[in-house]
Scaffold this motif. Structure first.
Motif, short mmCIF file in Angstrom:
data_model
loop_
_atom_site.label_atom_id
_atom_site.label_comp_id
_atom_site.label_asym_id
_atom_site.label_seq_id
_atom_site.Cartn_x
_atom_site.Cartn_y
_atom_site.Cartn_z
N LYS A 134 0.83 -1.21 0.00
CA LYS A 134 0.00 0.00 0.00
C LYS A 134 0.86 1.26 0.00
N ALA A 135 1.96 1.22 0.76
CA ALA A 135 2.84 2.39 0.83
C ALA A 135 3.49 2.67 -0.53
N ILE A 136 3.96 1.63 -1.19
CA ILE A 136 4.60 1.81 -2.50
C ILE A 136 3.58 2.25 -3.54
N PHE A 137 2.39 1.68 -3.47
CA PHE A 137 1.33 2.06 -4.40
C PHE A 137 1.02 3.55 -4.28
N ALA A 138 0.96 4.03 -3.05
CA ALA A 138 0.69 5.46 -2.82
C ALA A 138 1.81 6.32 -3.41
N ARG A 139 3.04 5.85 -3.31
CA ARG A 139 4.17 6.60 -3.87
C ARG A 139 4.10 6.66 -5.40
N ILE A 140 3.65 5.56 -6.00
CA ILE A 140 3.52 5.54 -7.46
C ILE A 140 2.49 6.58 -7.90
N VAL A 141 1.35 6.58 -7.22
CA VAL A 141 0.30 7.54 -7.56
C VAL A 141 0.79 8.97 -7.36
N ASP A 142 1.50 9.19 -6.26
CA ASP A 142 2.01 10.53 -5.98
C ASP A 142 3.00 10.98 -7.05
N ALA A 143 3.92 10.07 -7.42
CA ALA A 143 4.92 10.42 -8.44
C ALA A 143 4.25 10.69 -9.78
N TYR A 144 3.25 9.90 -10.10
CA TYR A 144 2.59 10.06 -11.39
C TYR A 144 1.79 11.36 -11.45
N THR A 145 1.14 11.72 -10.35
CA THR A 145 0.38 12.98 -10.34
C THR A 145 1.30 14.19 -10.46
N LYS A 146 2.57 14.00 -10.07
CA LYS A 146 3.56 15.07 -10.20
C LYS A 146 4.31 14.97 -11.53
N HIS A 147 3.83 14.08 -12.40
CA HIS A 147 4.43 13.88 -13.72
C HIS A 147 5.88 13.43 -13.65
N ASP A 148 6.22 12.76 -12.56
CA ASP A 148 7.58 12.23 -12.39
C ASP A 148 7.56 10.76 -12.81
N THR A 149 7.60 10.55 -14.12
CA THR A 149 7.48 9.20 -14.67
C THR A 149 8.64 8.30 -14.25
N ALA A 150 9.82 8.87 -14.16
CA ALA A 150 11.00 8.07 -13.80
C ALA A 150 10.82 7.45 -12.41
N ARG A 151 10.41 8.29 -11.44
CA ARG A 151 10.20 7.77 -10.08
C ARG A 151 9.04 6.78 -10.05
N ALA A 152 8.00 7.07 -10.82
CA ALA A 152 6.85 6.17 -10.86
C ALA A 152 7.26 4.79 -11.37
N ASN A 153 8.15 4.77 -12.37
CA ASN A 153 8.63 3.49 -12.90
C ASN A 153 9.46 2.73 -11.88
#
Length: 221
Positions: A62-81
C-alpha cells in the motif's frame, strides 16, 4: 497390517470396553497419532507466521502504491517506474507467501482426516512433497521457515515409513507426485486470484505491475 502392529492393537483391546473397540476399529490409536498431531500443530504455526508476513507485505504494498500515484500525479514518470518495479517485486513475494500458506493449509486439512495406517501412507507422501516445494520456494522470501519446514518434512517422512511398514503399503510415487502437483497448482491459482482481489491495479497510463502470467511469459523467451 503386520503381525507386530496387530499385536500392538490387540494388546489394548482386552482392557477396553466394547464401544471403545468399535471406535478403534475405525480410528486405531497408536504412537504415530501424537507425532502426527504434533507435526500438524507445527505446520499450523508456520501458517500463522506466513499470515503475519503477508500483513507486513500488504502494508508495504500500500505504501509503495501510494508513492507511485504521488509520483505520477507530479508527472515524475521516472520515479513512478522505479516504484512500479519495486511494487512488482513485493507482489511477487506476496504471491509466493500466499501460495505457500494455501498449500500448507491444504496439507493440514488432509492430515487431520487421517484415520487409518493406510491413509497415513497415501496422505503423507504428497504432503512431504508439498512441504519440500514450499520450503524451497520460501528460502529467499521467508528464510526463517526453511529449517522448520525441513524438520517437519523429516518428521512426516519418518511417520510415513513406520506406517508403511505397519500396514504393508508401498508408495506409488507417480500418484504421489501427481497429487502433490495438484495441491500446488490449486494453491497457485487461488493465490493469484487473491492477489488480484486484494490489491488494486494501477490506473491507465501508469507503469504496469507484472502479474504471474506476464512473468512466466517473459521467462519463456
Amino acid at each position: 497390517m503386520s503381525e507386530r502392529f496387530a499385536k500392538r492393537w490387540e494388546s489394548r483391546r482386552d482392557d477396553q470396553p466394547f464401544t471403545d473397540r468399535i471406535k478403534d476399529a475405525v480410528k486405531p490409536p497408536g504412537p504415530l497419532k501424537p507425532r502426527l498431531d504434533f507435526a500438524v500443530r507445527r505446520i499450523e504455526l508456520q501458517v500463522q507466521k506466513l499470515d503475519q508476513a503477508t500483513d507486513r507485505f500488504s502494508q508495504r504494498d500500500k505504501a509503495i502504491f501510494a508513492r507511485i500515484v504521488d509520483a505520477y500525479t507530479k508527472h515524475d514518470t521516472a520515479r513512478a517506474n522505479v516504484f512500479a518495479n519495486e511494487l512488482a517485486e513485493v507482489r511477487k513475494m506476496e504471491r509466493l507467501i500466499i501460495n505457500a500458506r494455501l498449500a500448507l493449509e491444504q496439507i493440514v486439512l488432509r492430515l487431520r482426516t487421517v484415520s487409518e495406517l493406510g491413509d497415513v501412507v497415501s496422505t503423507l507422501g504428497p504432503a512431504v512433497g508439498v512441504l519440500r516445494t514450499v520450503r524451497n520456494g520460501l528460502v529467499s522470501v521467508f528464510p526463517e521457515a526453511e529449517n522448520e519446514l525441513g524438520e517437519i518434512g523429516n518428521m512426516l517422512s519418518g511417520i510415513m515409513i513406520e506406517a508403511g511398514q505397519g500396514s504393508g503399503m508401498t508408495l506409488n510415487f507417480d500418484a504421489v507426485n501427481e497429487d502433490a502437483s495438484k495441491i500446488l497448482a490449486e494453491a497457485a491459482t487461488v493465490a493469484e486470484q487473491k492477489i488480484k482481489d486484494k490489491f488494486p491495479d494501477l490506473p491507465p497510463g501508469m507503469p504496469s505491475v507484472p502479474t504471474a502470467q506476464t512473468e512466466k511469459t517473459s521467462e519463456s523467451y
